[in-house]
Enzyme design. Structure first.
Site, PDB file in Angstrom:
ATOM      1  N   THR A 183       0.136  10.105  -3.809  1.00  0.00           N
ATOM      2  CA  THR A 183       0.342   8.734  -3.335  1.00  0.00           C
ATOM      3  C   THR A 183       1.800   8.296  -3.492  1.00  0.00           C
ATOM      4  O   THR A 183       2.127   7.152  -3.208  1.00  0.00           O
ATOM      5  CB  THR A 183      -0.547   7.760  -4.132  1.00  0.00           C
ATOM      6  OG1 THR A 183      -0.219   7.864  -5.528  1.00  0.00           O
ATOM      7  CG2 THR A 183      -2.022   8.084  -3.934  1.00  0.00           C
ATOM      8  N   ASN A 240       0.806  -1.215   0.000  1.00  0.00           N
ATOM      9  CA  ASN A 240       0.000   0.000   0.000  1.00  0.00           C
ATOM     10  C   ASN A 240       0.841   1.268   0.000  1.00  0.00           C
ATOM     11  O   ASN A 240       1.970   1.294   0.511  1.00  0.00           O
ATOM     12  CB  ASN A 240      -0.921   0.024   1.227  1.00  0.00           C
ATOM     13  CG  ASN A 240      -2.197  -0.753   0.999  1.00  0.00           C
ATOM     14  OD1 ASN A 240      -2.647  -0.893  -0.122  1.00  0.00           O
ATOM     15  ND2 ASN A 240      -2.790  -1.261   2.077  1.00  0.00           N
ATOM     16  N   HIS A 241       0.267   2.336  -0.578  1.00  0.00           N
ATOM     17  CA  HIS A 241       0.791   3.693  -0.484  1.00  0.00           C
ATOM     18  C   HIS A 241      -0.208   4.516   0.332  1.00  0.00           C
ATOM     19  O   HIS A 241      -1.386   4.169   0.426  1.00  0.00           O
ATOM     20  CB  HIS A 241       0.898   4.338  -1.866  1.00  0.00           C
ATOM     21  CG  HIS A 241       1.857   3.663  -2.786  1.00  0.00           C
ATOM     22  ND1 HIS A 241       2.421   4.313  -3.856  1.00  0.00           N
ATOM     23  CD2 HIS A 241       2.350   2.396  -2.832  1.00  0.00           C
ATOM     24  CE1 HIS A 241       3.215   3.487  -4.520  1.00  0.00           C
ATOM     25  NE2 HIS A 241       3.183   2.314  -3.909  1.00  0.00           N
ATOM     26  N   ARG A 242       0.264   5.604   0.899  1.00  0.00           N
ATOM     27  CA  ARG A 242      -0.701   6.537   1.497  1.00  0.00           C
ATOM     28  C   ARG A 242      -1.574   7.110   0.380  1.00  0.00           C
ATOM     29  O   ARG A 242      -1.091   7.470  -0.695  1.00  0.00           O
ATOM     30  CB  ARG A 242       0.024   7.678   2.204  1.00  0.00           C
ATOM     31  CG  ARG A 242       0.540   7.330   3.578  1.00  0.00           C
ATOM     32  CD  ARG A 242       0.919   8.571   4.365  1.00  0.00           C
ATOM     33  NE  ARG A 242      -0.257   9.388   4.728  1.00  0.00           N
ATOM     34  CZ  ARG A 242      -0.191  10.439   5.542  1.00  0.00           C
ATOM     35  NH1 ARG A 242       0.975  10.795   6.083  1.00  0.00           N
ATOM     36  NH2 ARG A 242      -1.279  11.121   5.834  1.00  0.00           N
ATOM     37  N   HIS A 243      -2.869   7.171   0.654  1.00  0.00           N
ATOM     38  CA  HIS A 243      -3.780   7.738  -0.349  1.00  0.00           C
ATOM     39  C   HIS A 243      -4.785   8.687   0.287  1.00  0.00           C
ATOM     40  O   HIS A 243      -5.860   8.926  -0.253  1.00  0.00           O
ATOM     41  CB  HIS A 243      -4.503   6.621  -1.120  1.00  0.00           C
ATOM     42  CG  HIS A 243      -5.169   5.603  -0.254  1.00  0.00           C
ATOM     43  ND1 HIS A 243      -6.425   5.760   0.276  1.00  0.00           N
ATOM     44  CD2 HIS A 243      -4.711   4.406   0.200  1.00  0.00           C
ATOM     45  CE1 HIS A 243      -6.735   4.697   1.004  1.00  0.00           C
ATOM     46  NE2 HIS A 243      -5.714   3.864   0.980  1.00  0.00           N
TER      47      HIS A 243
END
Length: 217
Positions: free
Chosen positions: A98, A90-93
């Site tokens: 992102t 996951n990436h920060r979104h």
């Protein structure tokens, strides 16, 4: 009952007619030594082109230092091309970008603003059949006895003994009514000694729950 059944610690449990092992099918327990993966007895994976690293093939974003785990139950059947995308992918979104700035700067990425928070474990129950090319997304919670269609993209919680397919995956049908599912989960045949399971093969594969209950050890 067969005279022989492969030991769950056998790497290549399928033997071809010429006596050689089929290297494209492995019991996952002996094939994996990843510290963040837990897998039960007799769960197997197949691949048309067997990888050198089965953990990297199945869960390419799960690293030895990842905070999350991948938990796979007993007697699961994982077809060629399945990928399990765990939370470390996951990436920060929740912001403007992102982009994972933290992985390109060297050093410890912990505490960097672009570092996402640790994500949940991904869990796959017992006796789950995952069809060719399916993708399991981070944090999925798949119940016992689920059938996942080829190419499905699965997220969230999947109830036990349901059939799911599509992108995004949706429930096509329940395999049994709620009372029967409760009986099956109470029986938990996957926890029986293998001799009792093999003796009950006709009841398990023929869907005779009454007979299975009578055979319960």
């Amino acid at each position: 009952m067969p005279e022989f059944f492969a030991d769950p610690n056998t790497l290549h449990p399928v033997v071809l007619p010429d006596g050689t092992p089929h290297t494209g099918t492995v019991f996952l327990k002996p094939a994996l030594s990843h510290p963040r993966i837990e897998v039960g007895d007799y769960s197997y994976a197949s691949a048309h082109h067997p990888p050198e690293d089965w953990a990297a093939c199945l869960a390419p974003y799960l690293y030895p230092f990842s905070p999350e785990r991948l938990i796979i139950g007993k007697f699961c059947q994982i077809a060629s091309g399945v990928q399990i995308i765990t939370s470390s992918a996951n990436h920060r979104h929740d912001g403007i970008s992102t982009f994972p700035f933290m992985i390109f700067g060297g050093g410890n990425p912990a505490g960097r603003p672009s570092m996402p928070a640790p994500g949940p474990d991904t869990t796959i129950g017992h006796d789950v059949w995952i069809g060719s090319g399916a993708t399991i997304l981070p944090g999925a919670r798949i119940g016992n006895g689920v059938i996942i269609g080829a190419g499905a993209v699965v997220s969230g919680q999947v109830p036990s003994y349901s059939v799911v397919a599509g992108n995004p995956a949706r429930i096509l049908r329940a395999r049994y009514d709620a009372d029967t599912v409760a009986r099956l989960e109470q029986l938990a045949w996957w926890d029986w000694p293998i001799e009792d399971i093999l003796a009950a093969e006709a009841a398990i594969c023929g869907g005779d729950i009454g007979a299975l209950e009578r055979r319960a050890p």
